[in-house]
Design a protein around this motif. Sequence first.
Motif, mmCIF file in Angstrom:
data_model
loop_
_atom_site.group_PDB
_atom_site.id
_atom_site.type_symbol
_atom_site.label_atom_id
_atom_site.label_comp_id
_atom_site.label_asym_id
_atom_site.label_seq_id
_atom_site.Cartn_x
_atom_site.Cartn_y
_atom_site.Cartn_z
ATOM 1 N N VAL A 51 0.846 -6.023 16.706
ATOM 2 C CA VAL A 51 0.241 -7.356 16.723
ATOM 3 C C VAL A 51 1.086 -8.288 15.857
ATOM 4 C CG1 VAL A 51 -1.804 -8.729 16.214
ATOM 5 C CG2 VAL A 51 -2.068 -6.379 16.995
ATOM 6 N N ARG A 99 0.906 -11.939 14.416
ATOM 7 C CA ARG A 99 0.014 -13.084 14.184
ATOM 8 C C ARG A 99 0.807 -14.244 13.603
ATOM 9 N NH1 ARG A 99 -5.272 -11.993 10.870
ATOM 10 N NH2 ARG A 99 -6.204 -13.426 12.374
ATOM 11 N N THR A 147 10.343 -4.491 21.448
ATOM 12 C CA THR A 147 10.759 -4.395 20.042
ATOM 13 C C THR A 147 10.131 -5.526 19.237
ATOM 14 O OG1 THR A 147 12.645 -5.862 20.353
ATOM 15 C CG2 THR A 147 13.010 -3.494 20.793
ATOM 16 N N PRO A 148 10.121 -5.393 17.901
ATOM 17 C CA PRO A 148 9.634 -6.497 17.068
ATOM 18 C C PRO A 148 10.369 -7.804 17.346
ATOM 19 C CG PRO A 148 9.861 -4.515 15.749
ATOM 20 C CD PRO A 148 10.444 -4.199 17.092
ATOM 21 N N ALA A 149 11.662 -7.718 17.589
ATOM 22 C CA ALA A 149 12.436 -8.938 17.854
ATOM 23 C C ALA A 149 11.991 -9.608 19.152
ATOM 24 C CB ALA A 149 13.925 -8.602 17.911
ATOM 25 N N GLU A 163 0.110 0.351 18.790
ATOM 26 C CA GLU A 163 -0.365 -1.024 18.886
ATOM 27 C C GLU A 163 0.486 -1.891 17.965
ATOM 28 O OE1 GLU A 163 -4.427 -1.718 17.700
ATOM 29 O OE2 GLU A 163 -4.452 -3.652 18.738
ATOM 30 N N GLN A 174 1.634 -12.415 9.809
ATOM 31 C CA GLN A 174 1.263 -10.995 9.765
ATOM 32 C C GLN A 174 1.873 -10.350 10.990
ATOM 33 O OE1 GLN A 174 -3.005 -10.512 9.532
ATOM 34 N NE2 GLN A 174 -3.132 -11.864 7.758
ATOM 35 N N ASN A 175 2.564 -9.251 10.775
ATOM 36 C CA ASN A 175 3.315 -8.656 11.869
ATOM 37 C C ASN A 175 3.274 -7.156 11.657
ATOM 38 O OD1 ASN A 175 4.891 -8.623 14.145
ATOM 39 N ND2 ASN A 175 6.591 -9.776 13.269
ATOM 40 N N MET A 176 2.629 -6.447 12.566
ATOM 41 C CA MET A 176 2.383 -5.033 12.287
ATOM 42 C C MET A 176 2.579 -4.154 13.522
ATOM 43 S SD MET A 176 -0.635 -3.988 13.897
ATOM 44 C CE MET A 176 -1.386 -2.741 12.868
ATOM 45 N N GLN A 177 2.737 -2.872 13.238
ATOM 46 C CA GLN A 177 2.807 -1.874 14.289
ATOM 47 C C GLN A 177 2.202 -0.585 13.765
ATOM 48 O OE1 GLN A 177 6.444 -1.694 16.519
ATOM 49 N NE2 GLN A 177 6.334 0.529 16.711
ATOM 50 N N GLU A 178 1.476 0.082 14.625
ATOM 51 C CA GLU A 178 0.804 1.316 14.207
ATOM 52 C C GLU A 178 0.957 2.372 15.285
ATOM 53 O OE1 GLU A 178 -3.744 2.869 14.304
ATOM 54 O OE2 GLU A 178 -3.459 0.748 14.641
ATOM 55 N N TRP A 179 1.176 3.625 14.880
ATOM 56 C CA TRP A 179 1.067 4.732 15.804
ATOM 57 C C TRP A 179 -0.042 5.657 15.301
ATOM 58 C CZ3 TRP A 179 1.477 10.066 15.033
ATOM 59 C CH2 TRP A 179 1.299 10.828 16.202
ATOM 60 N N SER A 180 -0.920 6.058 16.201
ATOM 61 C CA SER A 180 -1.952 6.998 15.777
ATOM 62 C C SER A 180 -2.292 7.945 16.916
ATOM 63 C CB SER A 180 -3.206 6.263 15.316
ATOM 64 O OG SER A 180 -3.869 5.698 16.407
ATOM 65 N N ARG A 210 8.973 -9.421 20.469
ATOM 66 C CA ARG A 210 7.673 -10.052 20.190
ATOM 67 C C ARG A 210 7.889 -11.374 19.454
ATOM 68 N NH1 ARG A 210 6.111 -5.078 17.903
ATOM 69 N NH2 ARG A 210 5.551 -6.107 15.952
ATOM 70 N N GLY A 211 8.794 -11.327 18.487
ATOM 71 C CA GLY A 211 9.074 -12.545 17.734
ATOM 72 C C GLY A 211 9.609 -13.650 18.628
#
Lengths: 480, 441
Positions: free
Chosen positions: B32, B34, B118-120, B30, B42-48, B122-123
């Motif tokens: 997100v 913000r 990618t983060p870019a 995920e 706020q800019n995040m990424q998570e793997w679980s 999303r940005g």
Amino acid sequence: MYRIAELALGAAQSAGATYVDARVVHKSRQDVQVKNGAVDVVASAHSAGIGVRVLCDGAWGFAATCDMADAAVMETAQQAVEIARASARTMIRPVELSPVDAAVDEVSHQAALDPFQVPIAEKIDLLLSCDAAMNVPGVAVRQGSVNCTREEKWFASSEGARLWQERIATGAGIEATAAAAGEVQRRSYPASHGGQKACRGWELVEELALQDHGKRVATEAVALLDAEPCPQGKMDIILTGSQLALQVHETCGHPVELDRVLGTEASFAGRSFLTLDKLCSLRYGSEVVNIVADATVPGALGSFGYDDEGVPAQRVRIVCDGVFCGYLTSRETAPTLGRSSNGCMRADGWNRSPIIRMTNINLLPGGGGALADLIRGTDDGLLMFENRSWSIDDRRLNFQFGCELAYRIQGGEIAGMVRNPSYQGNTPEFWGACDAVCGEEEWQVWGVPNCGKGEPMQVMEVGHGVAPARFRQVTVGVAR
Amino acid sequence: MEQELLELAQTIVSECQADQAEAVVQDGTEAVSRFANNVLHQNMQEWSRRIDVRVLLGKRVGCASGTVADLDDARRVVAKATELARVAGEIPDFESFAEPQPIPEAPPAVAEDVIQCTPAQRGALVEEALDVARERSLAAAGALSVRSGTLTVANSLGVAAVHSSTATHFHVVMQDEDSAGYASAEGRSLADTRVREVAERAADKATLGRNPRHIKAEPLAVVLEPVAAAELLDMFSFGFNALLYQEQKSFVCDYLGQQACTSFLNLTDDGLDPRTNVRPFDFEGLPRRRVELIKDGAISGLVHNTYTAARAKPPTQSTGHATQPPGRWGPLPRNLIVSPGEGSLEDLIARVDRGLFISRIHYLNYVHPRKTILTGMTREGTFLIEQGQITGAVHNLRFTERFVDALGRIAAIGCKGERHGSVWTPPLLIESFSFTSETEF
């Protein structure tokens, strides 16, 4: 675990981060629930992982993984840097952090009786005894639960902080739901929505003496089915215990979060009416209203040693003699006020970036004496117990609460039970109408374990110390 | 990946020595981004990867969950669940975990652009919204969320189900001095977020919302935009939970089979409908059946899991609506669809002599679940409709409404729907809605 955290620091710094913090978190939870004379749930949950927060090119990035193999941790740290670089594309000015001493410390929250060591069978037996006490004709659902959590957290920052914290919390509660002919009424003890919770051990559950309240709770739920409906109009109300705690939570705790005030929660949780121009000038409440944010209260659910930026727990004034005088802040937001962080940045686990959260937002005891004194001094009013519903606008002004039960007060005496009690108001007007807060002997901290905020959603455990308080001429009965 | 996750679930289930065992594996990423005040803050990424295990010993059920990185971690979760089952008391009316049933083929649920995002990227998408804000001298706040994941369920009775999906969501509040406007979009691909179009809609509302008027709180006609309608219907849909029905907490106890709503209102739950977030099976690995919850205005159905189906009188089949273990809240509908009617949003507005247009709802909560009394606030785009036209913005209002009654006062349902959360719905025109207090903003 510091080795893993330091691996992340090194990887992020090598990738270009100018500031890094890494949190390794292990969180365990156990739940036991009984319903209608039988076990309903026996469950445990464990969550472990690492979250890496970085500043790079003046902007934030955060990445997290539950894979704590070296390669995965380093890759996650590098991802955080890549994310920060993407954030920097929109930067107006670089993030600046207020200074903090890089602490090296260990903080253990010792429970007198470790709740995880109490046998499951003992927990089930306790809840079944409560269930039996609630087995009163007219009750449709009897329910009781105990839960406990243990969190271990290793925090390391590129500024040199190394902090290990352990936190144990225990919660318990019972509730009875009575139903008949289209009407449903619920009573809970010691609080609704799961009961009381605190950073304490099994001794909390023993002190609550749940089984002693089972019959009362069930009898009240049944009696409410035929009680008089809540009157409509304006009258005095006295709020007790956990309902007043939630009132403080929604109308004081959330609006003093400085991130809301600065607009960074605007699209989701909302903003705040307590804008910067109101600091130290707005009359938030009457002169008997004094509120502090205190993360140092022993055993309270919102207490800790250090926040998730490594800032030590503090006690700060929020409302002084009715005047609004303080916010909950972070290292990034506090400089807006020309101040240092007062330590309110917390994350809901390894996979979330910290945001400003309440600690224990406490209404300080006043000179109102005992609850009986407040009742005696009320000519026509309602005495309200335990929350049933809550709602407030996105600036934290217009609120409406419903309670499980109220008693009508007439001529300074309890005059009868009232069902579906509700009240509604506007935050500064409401607190301005507070004319009495009970004294130290009635003061108690209530845990709120389900405070939601942020995207992705973060659920935080916070606390509120309150003593019963009276509010004059409040609108009641809108939602009966 | 799907095969690897299914093998993991089947391995730990087959190794378990209990009478029955069930494993649910949720694996995913995920991210997100913000933004607020026209900056990504706020800019995040998570793997679980998380496993939930339920173990049955006689009539005793133990539940354990844990984040896992490998098979040994997963085995520890099974051991914990087994340990708890040994000491748990009996659940007298618990019969069995789910027997396997064929899982129907689901429509495509994975968008490759989400997997590769990618983060870019999303940005860059967020910057499209920020450009709109800057062009219009507004302040934007919102979030872009992208998720990809796989749900796997296996049990010792032979259930074996795996499904991958992606999801995206973009929402933005455009803010001016005395106004704000909200808009959002979601789906399974980045294209579904329609960032620039959504940002423009929100900006239009902020502009139209300047100089809001104060109006008295009283019963008024409302046109609910799909977002607002979805929020209300999502909360209302909790009442179709068979566990709440069996515990006499649901409004369905008072209305089952009755014509409670407008005769042309149809509400169904269908996990295979591509307008929703497709979920072909539930957390017990059973196919999500299409359930008519409101049919031609009559309250007509409930959703079940295996446990509530066995307790029903007479016993029935699970409809495939089990929630994540241990599932203490009971089964829930999560793929709700309101059948579209006729007319555009503008047509609905044109039918209102005096009323409100509502963009979004804030802090919705039940006052009395059995009676479906809900309270909440309007937010970021509340407009007065007079003689069929929007004539300006108004300050936000609180409503307190018995929602099942409000569904009986639906005068029109729009023809074009949108997905918001668990609900796909067109806009709704309700003849009268109870507003009970006011704000100054």
